[in-house]
Design an enzyme around this catalytic site. Structure first.
Site, mmCIF file in Angstrom:
data_model
loop_
_atom_site.group_PDB
_atom_site.id
_atom_site.type_symbol
_atom_site.label_atom_id
_atom_site.label_comp_id
_atom_site.label_asym_id
_atom_site.label_seq_id
_atom_site.Cartn_x
_atom_site.Cartn_y
_atom_site.Cartn_z
ATOM 1 N N ARG A 92 4.271 0.110 5.524
ATOM 2 C CA ARG A 92 4.292 -1.336 5.725
ATOM 3 C C ARG A 92 5.631 -1.822 5.171
ATOM 4 O O ARG A 92 5.925 -1.624 3.986
ATOM 5 C CB ARG A 92 3.148 -1.992 4.964
ATOM 6 C CG ARG A 92 3.211 -3.484 5.065
ATOM 7 C CD ARG A 92 2.106 -4.142 4.299
ATOM 8 N NE ARG A 92 2.228 -5.571 4.407
ATOM 9 C CZ ARG A 92 1.852 -6.418 3.466
ATOM 10 N NH1 ARG A 92 1.304 -5.968 2.356
ATOM 11 N NH2 ARG A 92 1.991 -7.694 3.636
ATOM 12 N N ARG A 240 2.130 -18.210 -5.165
ATOM 13 C CA ARG A 240 3.211 -18.895 -4.426
ATOM 14 C C ARG A 240 2.728 -20.272 -3.994
ATOM 15 O O ARG A 240 1.563 -20.431 -3.642
ATOM 16 C CB ARG A 240 3.593 -18.071 -3.187
ATOM 17 C CG ARG A 240 4.290 -16.774 -3.510
ATOM 18 C CD ARG A 240 4.417 -15.865 -2.289
ATOM 19 N NE ARG A 240 3.452 -14.785 -2.305
ATOM 20 C CZ ARG A 240 3.152 -14.006 -1.260
ATOM 21 N NH1 ARG A 240 3.738 -14.195 -0.098
ATOM 22 N NH2 ARG A 240 2.265 -13.045 -1.380
ATOM 23 N N GLU A 378 -4.948 -3.588 8.338
ATOM 24 C CA GLU A 378 -3.505 -3.411 8.566
ATOM 25 C C GLU A 378 -3.129 -1.923 8.539
ATOM 26 O O GLU A 378 -2.250 -1.492 9.261
ATOM 27 C CB GLU A 378 -2.725 -4.169 7.477
ATOM 28 C CG GLU A 378 -2.849 -5.671 7.624
ATOM 29 C CD GLU A 378 -2.751 -6.418 6.302
ATOM 30 O OE1 GLU A 378 -3.653 -6.238 5.455
ATOM 31 O OE2 GLU A 378 -1.784 -7.167 6.109
#
Ligand code: ADP
Length: 404
Positions: A92, A240, A378
């Site tokens: 990834r 974040r 994923e």
């Protein structure tokens, strides 16, 4: 057994999975593991099919000081104890910049190109590439494939790819990339099996994990998302802030005297649910707390998902379905219920029993749009891409083409 190793390197952990390649090119997950606590309290934990524990052991700090050493420990364990030597590695890689519209076989030239995007994904890209480089050095003939979080969004229209800044910066690569593309690609590939007619239509996918974003899919293609140049924009996340007036950043620099490194830490590590709650970046801990600041942080998260859903519904000019995925989206009954409540104006209603049982379809029978929970994968996407590139690979000596 032919196997593919999928790796995801972070600052203090390397997550890995082993997939076996079955007849017809099917992939079967055999092992899921990670080495965490790199540079502090290194531990290898791994499990096999149906979660059977395979390893849980600690290492001295000096033997696992970085991601490359961690991968050395993991691959040594796979080789010596399980007799697994993968035929290829799929990585990834968070940022592919403007040129990579799909996965790519890695060589030194590709690594050099990807180095340019380290500053755009400082939490992940340097570690992703450190691992690639060390495998290239130690196993030069082992095929490695980079799979990007940005690639799935690269076909978007110019209006969703631009900022309103002088064009020169766009040409340099200052663009609205979007992230979590491997997750959205998995959902886009799964939807036709869940609801074939819906998959052709207008769908918002909410990837709500430690990092969080949403994507507008039209006919399975990304047309808009909440993230941009970096993975900071859009929804509030664990650490974040999500969407924030750039004037705040100017204020931090000019009035608070913060250096670029301090601002980076502030935006990547100290904001979001952690900053707003002052308690934790972990939604499970927040849901268990009675603290009023925690309540505000959760309210903010839910409110912002609702706001961005409105934006994406406008980009899609309507909505045919809403999908939850990733850690919070797949597991939090309360957050899902509150978000569906935010979507009431779009005609969404909840089936509380379906929601509490984590059923695939959680909308009420009177809902104007179906609401689904589709667990993302994923790693499977990366393994599939890696195998496909391996099968397409030109014969040795012929340089492969770069996806650009
Ligand atoms: P990442 O892969 O980016 O680390 P995940 O997709 O694993 O992130 O999501 C992590 C988030 O999911 C954390 O905030 C965690 O608290 C949350 N989460 C996981 N399980 C639950 C649960 N049962 N209830 C609420 N939140 C959960």
């Amino acid at each position: 057994m032919d196997t593919i190793l999928v790796v995801n390197a972070g600052s203090s952990s390397v997550k890995f999975q082993i997939f076996s390649v079955e007849g017809e090119g099917d992939l079967r997950r055999q092992i899921k593991g990670q080495i965490d606590g790199i540079g502090s309290r290194p531990r290898l934990r791994a499990s096999g099919v149906r979660g059977v524990p395979l390893a849980h052991r600690a290492y001295p700090i000096e033997s696992v000081s970085d991601v490359s050493a961690a991968m050395g420990v993991a691959s040594g364990w796979l080789r010596d104890e399980l007799r697994i030597s993968p035929m290829a590695v799929g990585h990834r890689v968070v940022h592919g910049g403007p040129d990579f519209v799909g996965p790519v076989l890695i060589d030194h030239g590709i690594v050099a190109q990807l180095e340019r995007f380290v500053a755009l994904a400082p939490l992940h890209q340097p570690h992703n590439l450190a691992l690639v480089r060390s495998l290239l050095a130690n196993f030069p003939t082992l095929p490695q494939v980079a799979c990007f979080d940005t690639a799935f969004h690269r076909t978007r229209d110019a209006v969703s790819d631009h900022y309103a800044i002088p064009h020169q910066l766009y040409a340099e690569g200052v663009r609205r990339y979007g992230f979590h593309g491997l997750s959205y690609e998995y959902v886009a590939k799964t939807l036709p099996h869940v609801a074939p007619e819906i998959a052709k239509g207008r769908v918002i996918v909410a990837h709500l994990g430690s990092g969080a974003s949403m994507c507008a899919l039209k006919g399975g293609r990304s047309i808009e998302s909440t993230m941009g140049f970096t993975a900071l924009d859009g929804l509030p996340m664990g650490t974040r802030p999500g969407q924030i007036d750039p004037g705040v950043v100017l204020y931090l620099i000019s009035e608070k005297g913060m250096s670029p490194a301090k601002v980076q830490d502030f935006l990547y590590r100290d904001s979001g649910l952690k900053g707003l709650s002052g308690v934790s970046n972990d939604m499970r801990e927040l849901e268990a707390s009675e603290d009023p600041k925690v309540k505000l942080a959760i309210d903010y998260f839910v409110y912002r998902v609702g706001l961005h859903a409105g934006m994406l519904a406008a980009a899609l000019q309507g909505l045919d379905a809403f999908v939850f995925t990733a850690g919070i989206g797949e597991n939090s009954i309360r957050i899902r219920a509150r978000i569906v409540d935010q979507l009431r104006w779009l005609g969404a209603t909840l089936n509380p029993i379906g929601n509490s049982r984590h059923m695939r379809l959680i909308s009420g029978s009177d809902s104007c749009i179906p609401v689904y929970v589709i667990p993302t994968d994923e790693e499977l996407m990366i393994a599939q891409h890696t195998l496909s590139l391996l099968l397409e690979r030109p014969s040795p000596g012929v340089r492969h083409e770069r996806a650009s």
